[in-house]
Write an enzyme that holds these catalytic residues in place. Structure first.
Site, PDB file in Angstrom:
ATOM      1  N   HIS A   1       0.889  -0.873   0.049  1.00 45.45           N
ATOM      2  CA  HIS A   1      -0.063   0.010   0.022  1.00 45.45           C
ATOM      3  C   HIS A   1       0.887   1.027   0.117  1.00 45.45           C
ATOM      4  CE1 HIS A   1      -4.305  -1.411   0.589  1.00 45.45           C
ATOM      5  NE2 HIS A   1      -3.399  -2.406   0.706  1.00 45.45           N
ATOM      6  N   PRO A   2       0.392   2.158  -0.663  1.00 45.15           N
ATOM      7  CA  PRO A   2       1.328   3.475  -0.961  1.00 45.15           C
ATOM      8  C   PRO A   2       1.130   4.230   0.358  1.00 45.15           C
ATOM      9  CG  PRO A   2      -0.484   3.719  -1.883  1.00 45.15           C
ATOM     10  CD  PRO A   2      -0.762   2.338  -1.688  1.00 45.15           C
TER      11      PRO A   2
ATOM     12  N   SER B   1      -5.908   3.336  -6.103  1.00 41.21           N
ATOM     13  CA  SER B   1      -5.353   4.336  -4.803  1.00 41.21           C
ATOM     14  C   SER B   1      -5.379   5.753  -5.249  1.00 41.21           C
ATOM     15  CB  SER B   1      -4.111   4.004  -4.523  1.00 41.21           C
ATOM     16  OG  SER B   1      -3.869   2.734  -3.785  1.00 41.21           O
TER      17      SER B   1
ATOM     18  N   GLN C   1      -7.694   8.142  -2.735  1.00 37.31           N
ATOM     19  CA  GLN C   1      -6.958   9.501  -2.184  1.00 37.31           C
ATOM     20  C   GLN C   1      -7.430  10.548  -2.641  1.00 37.31           C
ATOM     21  OE1 GLN C   1      -2.922   9.454  -1.310  1.00 37.31           O
ATOM     22  NE2 GLN C   1      -2.692   7.377  -1.292  1.00 37.31           N
TER      23      GLN C   1
ATOM     24  N   ALA D   1      -9.321   2.707   4.983  1.00 36.26           N
ATOM     25  CA  ALA D   1     -10.225   2.985   3.991  1.00 36.26           C
ATOM     26  C   ALA D   1     -10.576   4.526   3.973  1.00 36.26           C
ATOM     27  CB  ALA D   1     -11.191   1.925   4.101  1.00 36.26           C
TER      28      ALA D   1
END
Length: 165
Positions: A63-64, A80, A84, A118
């Site tokens: 995950h970033p 993602s 974001q 999340a």
């Protein structure tokens, strides 16, 4: 019935950069003719939970960082990036970005994986508040919280792929 290659192609990114989960779900017979959100999520989560601690840590590490270097470089996965952006993390002020960077660095140094949440339905203030609370957790608490968040992210992604529930 969907082929293994089709299944992995379609659902391999549900757990960030971890297509082995979809592959194992298919190989273990968890996948049937009916591809519903609940059925696929249950199958993928069962494989994720059965994975070795090192494999689960690898999923977390895939995950970033939130509002981190991959976002700046434009190298996030499409999922993602959309997640974001939906939380406003692509529109941070310089001070907010500096706070995320500081928290990201401290979090990874403490836990060995990025902060995962999340973000759907949350805004940057909600995320910062969670960040600042969770950084005080023990490693075991945070590993459990992060894995639960990964499972929630997977559910949200599947809901977008398979709108029928």
């Amino acid at each position: 019935m969907i082929s293994r290659d089709e299944f992995v192609s379609r659902f391999g990114g549900v757990f960030e950069h971890s297509p082995f989960i979809a592959g194992r779900a298919y190989d273990d017979g968890f996948v049937g003719d009916e591809l519903t959100v609940d059925r696929v999520h249950t199958a993928l989560v069962a494989i994720f939970r059965a994975a070795s601690p090192e494999e689960r840590l690898g999923v977390l590490r895939a995950h970033p960082d939130l509002a981190g270097r991959l976002a700046i470089a434009g190298e996030l996965t499409e999922d993602s990036k959309q997640e974001q952006a939906g939380a406003g993390l692509d529109r941070l002020s310089a001070d907010e970005h500096a706070r995320f960077t500081t928290l990201n660095t401290a979090y990874v140094e403490k836990f060995g994986f990025p902060f995962i949440i999340a973000v759907k339905g949350l805004n940057k203030d909600d995320i910062l508040a969670a960040f600042e609370t969770r950084i005080d957790n023990s490693r075991d608490e945070e590993f459990a919280t992060a894995t639960a968040q990964v499972e929630r992210i997977a559910l949200l992604r599947l809901t977008a792929l398979l709108p029928e529930r």
